[in-house]
Design an enzyme around this catalytic site. Sequence first.
Site, PDB file in Angstrom:
ATOM      1  N   GLY A  14       0.839  -1.203   0.000  1.00 28.43           N
ATOM      2  CA  GLY A  14       0.000   0.000   0.000  1.00 28.43           C
ATOM      3  C   GLY A  14       0.870   1.247   0.000  1.00 28.43           C
ATOM      4  N   ARG A  75       1.320  -4.935  -5.871  1.00 31.20           N
ATOM      5  CA  ARG A  75       1.354  -6.207  -5.146  1.00 31.20           C
ATOM      6  C   ARG A  75       1.660  -7.257  -6.199  1.00 31.20           C
ATOM      7  NH1 ARG A  75      -0.826  -4.369  -0.195  1.00 31.20           N
ATOM      8  NH2 ARG A  75      -2.440  -2.816  -0.508  1.00 31.20           N
ATOM      9  N   SER A  76       2.536  -8.205  -5.875  1.00 24.80           N
ATOM     10  CA  SER A  76       2.954  -9.184  -6.881  1.00 24.80           C
ATOM     11  C   SER A  76       2.745 -10.609  -6.392  1.00 24.80           C
ATOM     12  CB  SER A  76       4.444  -8.972  -7.202  1.00 24.80           C
ATOM     13  OG  SER A  76       4.955 -10.083  -7.893  1.00 24.80           O
ATOM     14  N   ASP A 106       4.504  -4.845   6.245  1.00 29.02           N
ATOM     15  CA  ASP A 106       4.966  -6.168   6.723  1.00 29.02           C
ATOM     16  C   ASP A 106       5.043  -7.207   5.602  1.00 29.02           C
ATOM     17  OD1 ASP A 106       2.193  -6.263   6.620  1.00 29.02           O
ATOM     18  OD2 ASP A 106       2.055  -7.698   8.268  1.00 29.02           O
ATOM     19  N   THR A 129       3.913   2.660   5.652  1.00 29.41           N
ATOM     20  CA  THR A 129       2.511   2.216   5.657  1.00 29.41           C
ATOM     21  C   THR A 129       1.720   3.151   6.563  1.00 29.41           C
ATOM     22  OG1 THR A 129       0.991   0.490   6.371  1.00 29.41           O
ATOM     23  CG2 THR A 129       3.114   0.457   7.419  1.00 29.41           C
ATOM     24  N   ASP A 131      -0.786   2.524   8.287  1.00 31.79           N
ATOM     25  CA  ASP A 131      -1.428   1.856   9.429  1.00 31.79           C
ATOM     26  C   ASP A 131      -0.645   1.919  10.738  1.00 31.79           C
ATOM     27  OD1 ASP A 131      -3.538   1.182   7.851  1.00 31.79           O
ATOM     28  OD2 ASP A 131      -2.888  -0.881   7.474  1.00 31.79           O
ATOM     29  N   ASP A 133       1.332  -0.169  11.899  1.00 30.81           N
ATOM     30  CA  ASP A 133       1.233  -1.456  12.601  1.00 30.81           C
ATOM     31  C   ASP A 133       2.534  -2.270  12.526  1.00 30.81           C
ATOM     32  OD1 ASP A 133       1.075  -1.849   9.893  1.00 30.81           O
ATOM     33  OD2 ASP A 133      -0.560  -3.291   9.967  1.00 30.81           O
ATOM     34  N   MET A 173      -9.033   3.920   8.038  1.00 29.59           N
ATOM     35  CA  MET A 173      -8.248   2.743   7.660  1.00 29.59           C
ATOM     36  C   MET A 173      -7.611   2.084   8.879  1.00 29.59           C
ATOM     37  SD  MET A 173      -6.605   3.226   3.922  1.00 29.59           S
ATOM     38  CE  MET A 173      -7.679   3.005   2.491  1.00 29.59           C
ATOM     39  N   ARG A 175      -6.617  -2.163   8.831  1.00 30.79           N
ATOM     40  CA  ARG A 175      -7.136  -3.519   8.609  1.00 30.79           C
ATOM     41  C   ARG A 175      -6.957  -4.402   9.836  1.00 30.79           C
ATOM     42  NH1 ARG A 175      -4.011  -5.222   3.375  1.00 30.79           N
ATOM     43  NH2 ARG A 175      -2.628  -3.898   4.563  1.00 30.79           N
ATOM     44  N   GLU A 191     -17.000  10.587  20.200  1.00 28.23           N
ATOM     45  CA  GLU A 191     -17.651  10.086  21.415  1.00 28.23           C
ATOM     46  C   GLU A 191     -17.220   8.658  21.720  1.00 28.23           C
ATOM     47  OE1 GLU A 191     -19.044  12.282  19.455  1.00 28.23           O
ATOM     48  OE2 GLU A 191     -19.591  13.778  20.954  1.00 28.23           O
ATOM     49  N   GLU A 226     -11.487   0.115  10.112  1.00 29.66           N
ATOM     50  CA  GLU A 226     -12.080  -0.771   9.091  1.00 29.66           C
ATOM     51  C   GLU A 226     -11.977  -2.249   9.475  1.00 29.66           C
ATOM     52  OE1 GLU A 226      -8.166  -0.438   6.210  1.00 29.66           O
ATOM     53  OE2 GLU A 226     -10.016  -1.096   5.287  1.00 29.66           O
ATOM     54  N   ARG A 252     -25.861   7.979  10.057  1.00 27.87           N
ATOM     55  CA  ARG A 252     -25.172   7.984   8.756  1.00 27.87           C
ATOM     56  C   ARG A 252     -23.820   7.309   8.872  1.00 27.87           C
ATOM     57  NH1 ARG A 252     -28.243  11.690   5.387  1.00 27.87           N
ATOM     58  NH2 ARG A 252     -30.198  11.592   6.535  1.00 27.87           N
TER      59      ARG A 252
HETATM   60  P1  ATP Z   1       0.560  -2.479   3.453  1.00 27.42           P
HETATM   61  O1  ATP Z   1       0.550  -3.068   4.828  1.00 27.42           O
HETATM   62  O2  ATP Z   1       0.644  -0.993   3.492  1.00 27.42           O
HETATM   63  O3  ATP Z   1      -0.506  -2.986   2.550  1.00 27.42           O
HETATM   64  P2  ATP Z   1       2.523  -4.428   2.658  1.00 27.42           P
HETATM   65  O4  ATP Z   1       3.963  -4.319   2.351  1.00 27.42           O
HETATM   66  O5  ATP Z   1       2.152  -5.228   3.871  1.00 27.42           O
HETATM   67  O6  ATP Z   1       1.953  -2.943   2.743  1.00 27.42           O
HETATM   68  P3  ATP Z   1       1.482  -6.522   0.951  1.00 27.42           P
HETATM   69  O7  ATP Z   1       0.614  -6.450  -0.229  1.00 27.42           O
HETATM   70  O8  ATP Z   1       1.086  -7.373   2.091  1.00 27.42           O
HETATM   71  O9  ATP Z   1       1.755  -5.002   1.392  1.00 27.42           O
HETATM   72  O10 ATP Z   1       2.936  -7.057   0.459  1.00 27.42           O
HETATM   73  C1  ATP Z   1       3.591  -6.475  -0.660  1.00 27.42           C
HETATM   74  C2  ATP Z   1       4.147  -7.550  -1.549  1.00 27.42           C
HETATM   75  O11 ATP Z   1       5.158  -8.279  -0.846  1.00 27.42           O
HETATM   76  C3  ATP Z   1       3.170  -8.619  -2.013  1.00 27.42           C
HETATM   77  O12 ATP Z   1       2.397  -8.204  -3.118  1.00 27.42           O
HETATM   78  C4  ATP Z   1       4.091  -9.762  -2.378  1.00 27.42           C
HETATM   79  O13 ATP Z   1       4.625  -9.591  -3.662  1.00 27.42           O
HETATM   80  C5  ATP Z   1       5.220  -9.614  -1.354  1.00 27.42           C
HETATM   81  N1  ATP Z   1       5.032 -10.576  -0.259  1.00 27.42           N
HETATM   82  C6  ATP Z   1       4.184 -10.490   0.783  1.00 27.42           C
HETATM   83  N2  ATP Z   1       4.263 -11.579   1.575  1.00 27.42           N
HETATM   84  C7  ATP Z   1       5.188 -12.393   1.014  1.00 27.42           C
HETATM   85  C8  ATP Z   1       5.721 -13.684   1.323  1.00 27.42           C
HETATM   86  N3  ATP Z   1       5.318 -14.365   2.410  1.00 27.42           N
HETATM   87  N4  ATP Z   1       6.661 -14.200   0.488  1.00 27.42           N
HETATM   88  C9  ATP Z   1       7.064 -13.531  -0.596  1.00 27.42           C
HETATM   89  N5  ATP Z   1       6.606 -12.324  -0.947  1.00 27.42           N
HETATM   90  C10 ATP Z   1       5.684 -11.755  -0.165  1.00 27.42           C
END
Ligand code: ATP
Length: 327
Positions: A14, A75-76, A106, A129, A131, A133, A173, A175, A191, A226, A252
């Site tokens: 993110g 994200r991959s 993370d 991030t 968050d 967190d 936000m 999660r 409140e 959220e 609302r």
């Molecule tokens: P945010 O918390 O702000 O969403 P993030 O870094 O936690 O950020 P993720 O989408 O959880 O966002 O992770 C980013 C990318 O890291 C993933 O799209 C994936 O390609 C890679 N990734 C996450 N977990 C693993 C894993 N266990 N092994 C290999 N690659 C990972």
Amino acid sequence: MEEIRRIGVFTSGGDAPGMNACIRAVVRTAIAHDLEVVGIRRGYAGMIEGDFVEMDGRSVSNILQLGGTILKSARSKAFMTPEGRAKAAEQLRKAGIDALVAIGGDGTFRGAAVFYEEHHIPIVGCPGTIDNDLFGTDETIGFDTAMNTAIQNIDRIRDTADAHDRLFLVEVMGRDAGFIALNCGIGSGAEMVLIPETFTDIEEIKERILSLMSAQSRSSIVVVAEGDEHGGATQIAQDLREDPAFAKIDLRVCILGHTQRGGSPTARDRVLASRLGSAAVEALLQGHTNVMVGVVNGEIKLTPLKHVYSRKKTIDYELLKLTQLLG
Ligand code: ATP
């Protein structure tokens, strides 16, 4: 330890305001140490595809104040597989990149840790991030901006809520964590604050809202993270609406959503991002790898990546008490 001459920097997961300030600090610190810098576009996805761009001091001019990330984020799924990671390592070797700075959350660090285990390319993380967190830093890059954006929006909601004596459930936000909700709750005079870290007893909440709203003719704002285990603001609103006691209450829901990710970073985020980006390069040059740079009690601190993603950062329960006392 092999000498580091050329580093790659990328943003992943993110996006968060302040990522650009972090990229700028990485690039300029690296250049000050006579290193070459390559920008990796679209996180791990771009790494696998070899989507690289040479960076110099000028390529990061005038980005400090910009939200989003000039390197884009993604994200991959492919990077979750050994084959995908092998492809990424091959692309890095082909481009002569011998160390990495990863700016993300993370998930990004889980990926970084497994990548280092398999391919031994040194990697240091910067916490990016909204968050907040992540274990190992008091604040993450983007948190302060997101919080301020949310508070400004809640102030506006308060005006309209007050004009009609409405009850607003405002979803922010978070999660898995209530850091934004908790701080916004205090900062906006909400409140009530509902967060994933505490059990949401819907019957008790109904009672509290009803007594608040009947005590005086007034508006009420409930800030909901959220990821609240009860299901977020929409679910809570549905539960309240099903109760006849709420028939006369003008209720609302407002979901602030992605507005919290955008915008120019606050001064605090710019300074944090600049410190962390610079510290990440220094850490690499000192031979560190598989660590995240953070700021703890005002000082730069390195934390092993596996601690960052396996340990939970706890909320400040004093703040929670404060929301109850002041709201
Ligand atoms: P945010 O918390 O702000 O969403 P993030 O870094 O936690 O950020 P993720 O989408 O959880 O966002 O992770 C980013 C990318 O890291 C993933 O799209 C994936 O390609 C890679 N990734 C996450 N977990 C693993 C894993 N266990 N092994 C290999 N690659 C990972």
